[in-house]
Design an enzyme around this catalytic site. Structure first.
Site, PDB file in Angstrom:
ATOM      1  N   LEU A  28       0.215   1.041   5.427  1.00 21.02           N
ATOM      2  CA  LEU A  28      -0.150   1.382   4.056  1.00 21.02           C
ATOM      3  C   LEU A  28       0.591   0.458   3.097  1.00 21.02           C
ATOM      4  O   LEU A  28       1.755   0.116   3.331  1.00 21.02           O
ATOM      5  CB  LEU A  28       0.215   2.836   3.737  1.00 21.02           C
ATOM      6  N   ASP A  29      -0.067   0.094   2.000  1.00 18.25           N
ATOM      7  CA  ASP A  29       0.585  -0.692   0.946  1.00 18.25           C
ATOM      8  C   ASP A  29       1.832   0.025   0.437  1.00 18.25           C
ATOM      9  O   ASP A  29       1.868   1.257   0.401  1.00 18.25           O
ATOM     10  CB  ASP A  29      -0.357  -0.875  -0.251  1.00 18.25           C
ATOM     11  N   PRO A  30       2.847  -0.711  -0.002  1.00 16.65           N
ATOM     12  CA  PRO A  30       3.969  -0.051  -0.696  1.00 16.65           C
ATOM     13  C   PRO A  30       3.515   0.726  -1.917  1.00 16.65           C
ATOM     14  O   PRO A  30       4.083   1.759  -2.250  1.00 16.65           O
ATOM     15  CB  PRO A  30       4.871  -1.237  -1.089  1.00 16.65           C
ATOM     16  N   GLU A  68      -3.576  -2.637   2.200  1.00 16.38           N
ATOM     17  CA  GLU A  68      -4.240  -2.068   1.872  1.00 16.38           C
ATOM     18  C   GLU A  68      -4.508  -1.888   2.280  1.00 16.38           C
ATOM     19  O   GLU A  68      -5.002  -2.235   2.633  1.00 16.38           O
ATOM     20  CB  GLU A  68      -5.032  -1.911   1.305  1.00 16.38           C
TER      21      GLU A  68
END
Length: 490
Positions: free
Chosen positions: A84-86, A489
């Site tokens: 998952l993106d930060p 993403e």
């Protein structure tokens, strides 16, 4: 839970798959490190640590050396089923012990996201943590206009990766072309994705939300590179090929840029002269280089514990003189490989403006849902083993009770549009390659490429049922901060 109950509960090795609600600003790899920090010394996972210690005690010295420096410490084996993106929060699927072997199936399942789209500006990363590339008019945007634009994103479509995605073009990440000043390939590889569900949950009129554009503007070179990518994307969408004059103009512009770059480098080299002093002691804190890749980042609490800039000061005036741009909260169920950031950017173009992703939450992946009994809250880890251990044990028990086949939602992994469909992969044995083991009384594969141990045969066979789709090599998510897969993403 009392200590005596924990010890009783921890009598056997626990394996399996569970989900955790990833917090904002943290990398997926850091979440695993934090989980291991709590799981390693726990009574719940003591049998796993003891089992690993016993196995390593039987290893030869050569095998111990091959493990490498820093990998000899004992820790709970963990991995994740899709990063998952930060900037993103929500479901992060984690595997423990033998459960890590089942994580591959979650890369191919459908996922549900909720995102906030902020109109009026675009950034190099297509989200609110990048640099502003351009600002456009947004007064004409209305709720009916956005709802009408969403119709063009439902179903199957070809999606272009973000500007600085780690997705490789001709063996090189797209952003490397910008750093090296080279033209990107004429045909950017798109991928076919499927938007199963798409709906707008809320529409925020100007002045009714707190979302803002980034404060930092992109450089002239970064803006020029973005314009180049957008032009190629537009021409590619319309199947328009560049004329010989356009190709010659592009080549000439590239040569001029290379000359300017070499001249600038020579000027800098003439000003800098470092004399080597052999008597000088090396510093324990080596200096960090700044310049071409941006300013030196400040020290962080962990390798990936604080990757998002702090929220803006409410007393700071917004970057606009009027009420500001509108925003929309949108929920979507999509196939793997879908770039939510690209969707936000393309939606802005569709309504005759620009847009970026301001928020992102993965609310569901496969059967794991945020807020349900099979998704652990990250904050529970800090509350102690008596809080998180019973929940985690229950999650792993439910996982082991059900079939280890692929998730209930049909996995549909995105495919690069310029690659042919791959044949369906399977590791099922043919009748001639089956033999009965007198020792175990179970089937084993005689093929040298697909030998199955009796203890994992059932798990392997379940993960390779004919319902699994063909697989293509594609990465998703935001690899610039982590490690994926996709889709920075996604």
């Amino acid at each position: 839970m009392k200590a005596a109950s924990l010890l009783k509960m921890a009598g056997s090795v626990l394996d399996g798959v569970f989900a955790i609600n990833k917090p904002l600003g943290m990398s997926s790899a850091q979440v695993i490190r934090d989980c291991q920090q709590h799981l390693n010394p726990s009574a719940l996972f003591k049998p796993m640590i003891d089992q690993e210690r016993a196995a390593r005690s039987q290893e030869s010295n050569n095998k111990k050396k091959r493990r490498g420096f820093g990998k000899n410490d004992l820790r709970v084996k963990m991995g994740h089923g899709g990063t998952l993106d930060p900037l993103a929060t929500g479901v992060l699927i984690l595997g423990v012990g033998k459960g890590t072997k089942s994580l591959q199936s979650f890369l191919d399942c459908t996922k549900t996201y909720e995102t906030v789209v902020l109109f009026g500006a675009s950034t190099d990363t297509y989200d609110r943590v990048g640099k502003v590339l351009k600002k456009t008019a947004y007064d004409h945007i209305t709720r009916p206009m956005v709802e009408e634009a969403l119709n063009s994103f439902r179903g199957k479509l070809q999606q272009m990766p973000p500007l600085y995605s780690a997705l490789k073009m001709q063996g090189k990440p797209l952003y490397e072309y910008a750093r090296e000043g080279k033209p990107i390939p004429r045909e950017i590889a798109t991928r076919e994705v499927d938007v199963v569900e798409l709906e707008m949950l809320d529409y925020y009129e100007p002045g009714t939300h707190n979302h803002r554009w980034p404060a930092e503007d992109a450089t002239t070179f970064e803006r020029n590179f973005a314009e180049q990518v957008w032009k190629i994307e537009k021409d590619q969408t319309k199947n328009k090929k560049p004329t010989p004059e356009e190709e010659e103009e592009e080549t000439k512009a590239l040569e001029e840029h290379e000359k300017f770059k070499r001249k600038a480098d020579a000027t800098v080299d003439a000003l800098v002269y470092d004399k080597v002093n052999k008597r000088r002691k090396t510093s324990d804190n080596p200096a960090l280089m700044s310049g071409a890749l941006g300013e030196v980042p400040p020290k962080k609490a962990g390798k990936g514990s604080n990757l998002i800039p702090p929220p803006h000061d409410p007393n700071t005036p917004p970057p606009w003189d009027d009420k500001g741009p509108p925003a929309a909260r949108i929920r979507m169920t999509v196939t793997s490989g879908f770039y939510v950031r690209s969707f936000c950017h393309d939606l802005g173009v569709k309504v005759g403006s620009a847009a970026m992703m301001a928020e992102l939450c993965r609310s569901r992946q496969g059967d794991f849902v945020v807020g349900s009994s099979n998704c652990l809250e990250y904050d529970d880890l800090a509350k102690g083993e008596e809080i998180w251990a019973p929940k985690l044990e229950s999650m792993l028990a439910r996982w082991n009770e059900k079939s280890h086949a692929a998730p209930s939602s049909a996995p549909t992994r995105a495919k690069l549009s310029d690659s042919p469909n791959q044949p369906q992969e399977s590791i099922e044995m043919s009748p001639r390659k089956r033999k009965v083991s007198e020792e175990f009384g179970q089937e084993q594969a005689s093929s040298s490429k697909t030998k199955l141990r009796p203890s994992v045969r059932d798990e392997k066979a379940a993960s390779s049922k004919p319902t699994s789709p063909s697989k293509t090599k594609s990465e998703d998510e935001w690899n610039g901060f982590d490690d994926a897969t996709s889709s920075k993403e996604q």
